[in-house]
Design a protein around this motif. Structure first.
Motif, PDB file in Angstrom:
ATOM      1  N   LEU A 150      -3.459  -6.577   1.042  1.00  0.00           N
ATOM      2  CA  LEU A 150      -2.245  -5.824   1.348  1.00  0.00           C
ATOM      3  C   LEU A 150      -1.084  -6.779   1.585  1.00  0.00           C
ATOM      4  O   LEU A 150      -1.169  -7.682   2.415  1.00  0.00           O
ATOM      5  CB  LEU A 150      -2.474  -4.943   2.570  1.00  0.00           C
ATOM      6  CG  LEU A 150      -3.711  -4.034   2.500  1.00  0.00           C
ATOM      7  CD1 LEU A 150      -3.826  -3.197   3.766  1.00  0.00           C
ATOM      8  CD2 LEU A 150      -3.680  -3.159   1.258  1.00  0.00           C
ATOM      9  N   VAL A 193      -9.183  -5.708  -1.714  1.00  0.00           N
ATOM     10  CA  VAL A 193      -7.777  -5.343  -1.802  1.00  0.00           C
ATOM     11  C   VAL A 193      -7.022  -6.195  -0.788  1.00  0.00           C
ATOM     12  O   VAL A 193      -7.452  -6.332   0.360  1.00  0.00           O
ATOM     13  CB  VAL A 193      -7.551  -3.838  -1.549  1.00  0.00           C
ATOM     14  CG1 VAL A 193      -8.072  -3.389  -0.195  1.00  0.00           C
ATOM     15  CG2 VAL A 193      -6.074  -3.474  -1.692  1.00  0.00           C
ATOM     16  N   GLN A 242      -9.264   3.447   5.329  1.00  0.00           N
ATOM     17  CA  GLN A 242      -9.469   4.211   4.100  1.00  0.00           C
ATOM     18  C   GLN A 242     -10.178   3.367   3.045  1.00  0.00           C
ATOM     19  O   GLN A 242     -11.126   3.832   2.391  1.00  0.00           O
ATOM     20  CB  GLN A 242      -8.115   4.699   3.579  1.00  0.00           C
ATOM     21  CG  GLN A 242      -8.182   5.628   2.385  1.00  0.00           C
ATOM     22  CD  GLN A 242      -6.806   6.077   1.944  1.00  0.00           C
ATOM     23  OE1 GLN A 242      -5.816   5.365   2.119  1.00  0.00           O
ATOM     24  NE2 GLN A 242      -6.720   7.267   1.365  1.00  0.00           N
ATOM     25  N   PHE A 243      -9.746   2.137   2.886  1.00  0.00           N
ATOM     26  CA  PHE A 243     -10.368   1.265   1.887  1.00  0.00           C
ATOM     27  C   PHE A 243     -11.790   0.874   2.297  1.00  0.00           C
ATOM     28  O   PHE A 243     -12.708   0.865   1.464  1.00  0.00           O
ATOM     29  CB  PHE A 243      -9.521   0.014   1.668  1.00  0.00           C
ATOM     30  CG  PHE A 243      -8.220   0.266   0.958  1.00  0.00           C
ATOM     31  CD1 PHE A 243      -8.166   1.092  -0.155  1.00  0.00           C
ATOM     32  CD2 PHE A 243      -7.040  -0.320   1.400  1.00  0.00           C
ATOM     33  CE1 PHE A 243      -6.979   1.338  -0.817  1.00  0.00           C
ATOM     34  CE2 PHE A 243      -5.839  -0.086   0.747  1.00  0.00           C
ATOM     35  CZ  PHE A 243      -5.806   0.741  -0.362  1.00  0.00           C
ATOM     36  N   ASN A 266      -2.488   2.828  -3.536  1.00  0.00           N
ATOM     37  CA  ASN A 266      -3.719   3.186  -2.831  1.00  0.00           C
ATOM     38  C   ASN A 266      -4.637   4.038  -3.709  1.00  0.00           C
ATOM     39  O   ASN A 266      -5.853   3.828  -3.730  1.00  0.00           O
ATOM     40  CB  ASN A 266      -3.383   3.946  -1.549  1.00  0.00           C
ATOM     41  CG  ASN A 266      -2.625   3.098  -0.550  1.00  0.00           C
ATOM     42  OD1 ASN A 266      -2.518   1.890  -0.704  1.00  0.00           O
ATOM     43  ND2 ASN A 266      -2.089   3.732   0.479  1.00  0.00           N
ATOM     44  N   LYS A 267      -4.057   4.975  -4.414  1.00  0.00           N
ATOM     45  CA  LYS A 267      -4.842   5.834  -5.298  1.00  0.00           C
ATOM     46  C   LYS A 267      -5.552   5.000  -6.359  1.00  0.00           C
ATOM     47  O   LYS A 267      -6.745   5.206  -6.639  1.00  0.00           O
ATOM     48  CB  LYS A 267      -3.931   6.871  -5.951  1.00  0.00           C
ATOM     49  CG  LYS A 267      -4.625   7.820  -6.927  1.00  0.00           C
ATOM     50  CD  LYS A 267      -3.638   8.855  -7.444  1.00  0.00           C
ATOM     51  CE  LYS A 267      -4.309   9.855  -8.396  1.00  0.00           C
ATOM     52  NZ  LYS A 267      -4.723   9.206  -9.660  1.00  0.00           N
ATOM     53  N   LEU A 287      -8.487   2.912  -4.855  1.00  0.00           N
ATOM     54  CA  LEU A 287      -9.637   3.754  -4.525  1.00  0.00           C
ATOM     55  C   LEU A 287     -10.384   4.201  -5.777  1.00  0.00           C
ATOM     56  O   LEU A 287     -11.598   4.429  -5.737  1.00  0.00           O
ATOM     57  CB  LEU A 287      -9.187   4.965  -3.713  1.00  0.00           C
ATOM     58  CG  LEU A 287      -8.708   4.641  -2.290  1.00  0.00           C
ATOM     59  CD1 LEU A 287      -8.036   5.863  -1.656  1.00  0.00           C
ATOM     60  CD2 LEU A 287      -9.864   4.150  -1.418  1.00  0.00           C
ATOM     61  N   ASP A 341       1.523   5.004  -1.937  1.00  0.00           N
ATOM     62  CA  ASP A 341       0.543   6.008  -2.343  1.00  0.00           C
ATOM     63  C   ASP A 341      -0.042   5.737  -3.724  1.00  0.00           C
ATOM     64  O   ASP A 341      -1.267   5.845  -3.927  1.00  0.00           O
ATOM     65  CB  ASP A 341       1.170   7.401  -2.318  1.00  0.00           C
ATOM     66  CG  ASP A 341       1.448   7.893  -0.901  1.00  0.00           C
ATOM     67  OD1 ASP A 341       0.885   7.308   0.046  1.00  0.00           O
ATOM     68  OD2 ASP A 341       2.243   8.845  -0.749  1.00  0.00           O
ATOM     69  N   VAL A 353      -4.605   2.462   6.722  1.00  0.00           N
ATOM     70  CA  VAL A 353      -4.823   2.088   5.325  1.00  0.00           C
ATOM     71  C   VAL A 353      -6.140   1.336   5.171  1.00  0.00           C
ATOM     72  O   VAL A 353      -6.940   1.621   4.265  1.00  0.00           O
ATOM     73  CB  VAL A 353      -3.653   1.222   4.814  1.00  0.00           C
ATOM     74  CG1 VAL A 353      -3.948   0.694   3.419  1.00  0.00           C
ATOM     75  CG2 VAL A 353      -2.353   2.024   4.805  1.00  0.00           C
ATOM     76  N   PRO A 377       0.787  -1.227   0.000  1.00  0.00           N
ATOM     77  CA  PRO A 377       0.000   0.000   0.000  1.00  0.00           C
ATOM     78  C   PRO A 377       0.827   1.288   0.000  1.00  0.00           C
ATOM     79  O   PRO A 377       0.788   2.086   0.940  1.00  0.00           O
ATOM     80  CB  PRO A 377      -0.850  -0.134   1.270  1.00  0.00           C
ATOM     81  CG  PRO A 377      -0.024  -0.975   2.184  1.00  0.00           C
ATOM     82  CD  PRO A 377       0.673  -1.960   1.280  1.00  0.00           C
ATOM     83  N   THR A 407     -11.245  -5.770   2.695  1.00  0.00           N
ATOM     84  CA  THR A 407      -9.803  -5.789   2.905  1.00  0.00           C
ATOM     85  C   THR A 407      -9.323  -7.152   3.396  1.00  0.00           C
ATOM     86  O   THR A 407     -10.005  -7.850   4.140  1.00  0.00           O
ATOM     87  CB  THR A 407      -9.374  -4.725   3.933  1.00  0.00           C
ATOM     88  OG1 THR A 407     -10.050  -4.974   5.171  1.00  0.00           O
ATOM     89  CG2 THR A 407      -9.722  -3.337   3.440  1.00  0.00           C
TER      90      THR A 407
END
Length: 237
Positions: A91, A89, A120-121, A78-79, A82, A75, A117, A73, A128
């Motif tokens: 990790l 997802v 956020q997901f 992650n972008k 999303l 940046d 993290v 994860p 997750t």
């Protein structure tokens, strides 16, 4: 029945070795779903040496089963997740130069990072999962991160099984029992094959999903992809 998600990284590796678009990653994803696979897995890495970030976006509208995106994860990853909003997802704590995944998370040491993290997901409605070694303390740590599922890293089991040591399943069975008690879903992957998948499934209570790529693609070279997908499905019933 345990779901089969086909990891298509190796198809991208073959394509990239010649340039161009043969074999076509999107068409392959369509085909494995048509043949009965219940999910498609991709694992883009920062150097894009197999699955590219463009591939992930191209697959978004073509995966009508479960779309599982694996990766570290960072940046950029992650972008992308999303924006694509896959079913799941996963990790994975990959080093950038790792040939393949070779360790699970230290869920205790990285608890705070994983919590942030994962939150956020989950806020975006993405299920997750975190890649973990078969160590009960790490399963307990995973619960504290807020993850929906764990993915058991099965290389050690596969190695021991190949040596004829079926006791190699024991730590996995114990971790599965604990995960069930904690309310964590259980996935698994890495070096699972037609030789060991049925034994593994029979000893992992509550196994929801396996992600298989290298072995399945290699076996398909000999046996044919449609046939191999059906063989896995039969063994997972």
């Amino acid at each position: 029945m345990t779901k089969l998600s086909v990891n298509i990284n190796k198809i991208a590796t073959l394509r990239n070795s010649r340039g161009g678009d043969v074999p076509n990653v999107v068409q392959f994803a369509r085909d494995v779903q048509r043949f009965g696979a219940e999910g498609v897995t991709v694992h883009p890495r920062p150097d894009e040496r197999h699955i590219t970030y463009r591939d992930v976006y191209d697959l978004k509208s073509e995966v009508y089963t479960e779309f599982n995106i694996e990766g570290n994860p960072i940046d950029k990853f992650n972008k992308m997740v999303l924006e694509v909003k896959p079913t799941q997802v996963t990790l994975v704590p990959d080093a950038e130069d790792a040939i393949t995944s070779n360790a699970g998370w230290d869920t205790i040491k990285h608890k705070s990072f994983l919590q942030d993290v994962i939150a956020q997901f989950k806020e975006s409605g993405i299920r997750t999962s975190i890649f973990v070694d078969p160590v009960e303390a790490q399963i307990e740590g995973a619960k504290e991160t807020g993850t929906d599922r764990i993915e058991l890293y099965t290389e050690a089991f596969a190695h021991q099984y190949g040596l004829g040591n079926k006791n190699g399943i024991k730590p996995y069975s114990a971790c599965a029992e604990l995960a069930n008690q904690l309310g964590l879903g259980i996935n698994a992957g890495h070096d699972l094959s037609l030789d060991n998948i049925q034994f593994f499934k029979e000893h992992i209570p509550g196994l929801l999903e396996v992600s298989i790529g290298h072995a399945l693609i290699s076996e398909s070279l000999y046996l044919g992809i449609e046939n191999v997908v059906q063989m896995y499905l039969n063994k997972l019933k």
